[in-house]
Write an enzyme that holds these catalytic residues in place. Structure first.
Site, mmCIF file in Angstrom:
data_model
loop_
_atom_site.group_PDB
_atom_site.id
_atom_site.type_symbol
_atom_site.label_atom_id
_atom_site.label_comp_id
_atom_site.label_asym_id
_atom_site.label_seq_id
_atom_site.Cartn_x
_atom_site.Cartn_y
_atom_site.Cartn_z
ATOM 1 N N ALA A 89 0.835 -1.203 0.000
ATOM 2 C CA ALA A 89 0.000 0.000 0.000
ATOM 3 C C ALA A 89 0.871 1.255 0.000
ATOM 4 C CB ALA A 89 -0.949 0.000 1.186
ATOM 5 N N ARG A 128 -7.904 -2.034 9.855
ATOM 6 C CA ARG A 128 -8.678 -2.596 10.964
ATOM 7 C C ARG A 128 -8.279 -1.925 12.274
ATOM 8 N NH1 ARG A 128 -7.348 -8.673 9.387
ATOM 9 N NH2 ARG A 128 -5.384 -7.581 9.200
ATOM 10 N N LYS A 179 -2.549 -8.457 -6.428
ATOM 11 C CA LYS A 179 -2.579 -9.865 -6.826
ATOM 12 C C LYS A 179 -2.321 -10.779 -5.637
ATOM 13 C CE LYS A 179 2.231 -9.933 -8.337
ATOM 14 N NZ LYS A 179 2.719 -10.092 -7.016
#
Length: 161
Positions: free
Chosen positions: A15, A36, A96
């Site tokens: 990320a 989260r 992926k």
């Protein structure tokens, strides 16, 4: 072309790489990030000057100011998170593999087709920086035939970052 408003789902290493590239991409703005863990999301947002951070994935899916979500969660969560983003009406670029098996991948692509949304597996080659140089050569006429340049430009203008 209008600006694509990106949401980043998860804050792992990949990320960071993707956001670093998106910050330099034309027609793109990273607007929100979710984790989260609210503290991790806030730290990620601060690092990249992203205006919104969320402590749940659902908050990102529900954000009406996002066009596309980059799914950077663990592989085992890609299928469900991709479907959740598509159900929320968001286009998706998923790291992926997009799913752990063919049936799950088909499930995601069928949902994207049903909803009229863009879905792509994020292969490093598609976003590899050398392609920017090749695009400049094509645009300048340094390589390729004129018809290939015209067709390539039309394809790139639709979905290029």
């Amino acid at each position: 072309m209008t600006e694509l408003r990106w949401g980043i789902l998860a804050t792992g290493n990949i990320a960071h790489d993707v956001v670093s590239d998106l910050l330099n991409a034309k027609h793109s703005k990273v607007c929100a990030v979710a984790s989260r863990n609210a503290e991790r999301a806030a730290a990620f947002a601060q690092q990249y000057n992203i205006e919104k951070s969320y402590g749940s994935y659902q908050q990102l899916f529900d954000d009406p100011n996002l066009d596309i979500i980059y799914v950077a969660t663990p592989h085992s969560e890609h299928h469900q998170n991709t479907k959740n983003a598509l159900r929320a009406g968001k286009h998706v670029l998923c790291e992926k593999p997009i799913a752990l098996n063919e049936a799950s991948a088909r499930d995601c692509f069928e949902l994207a087709r049903e909803r009229g949304l863009f879905l792509m597996e994020a292969l490093w080659m598609r976003f590899f920086p050398v392609l920017n140089k090749v695009e400049r050569w094509l645009s300048a006429g340094a390589i390729g035939r004129s018809e290939e340049r015209r067709v390539g430009k039309e394809c790139r203008s639709r979905w290029s970052p």
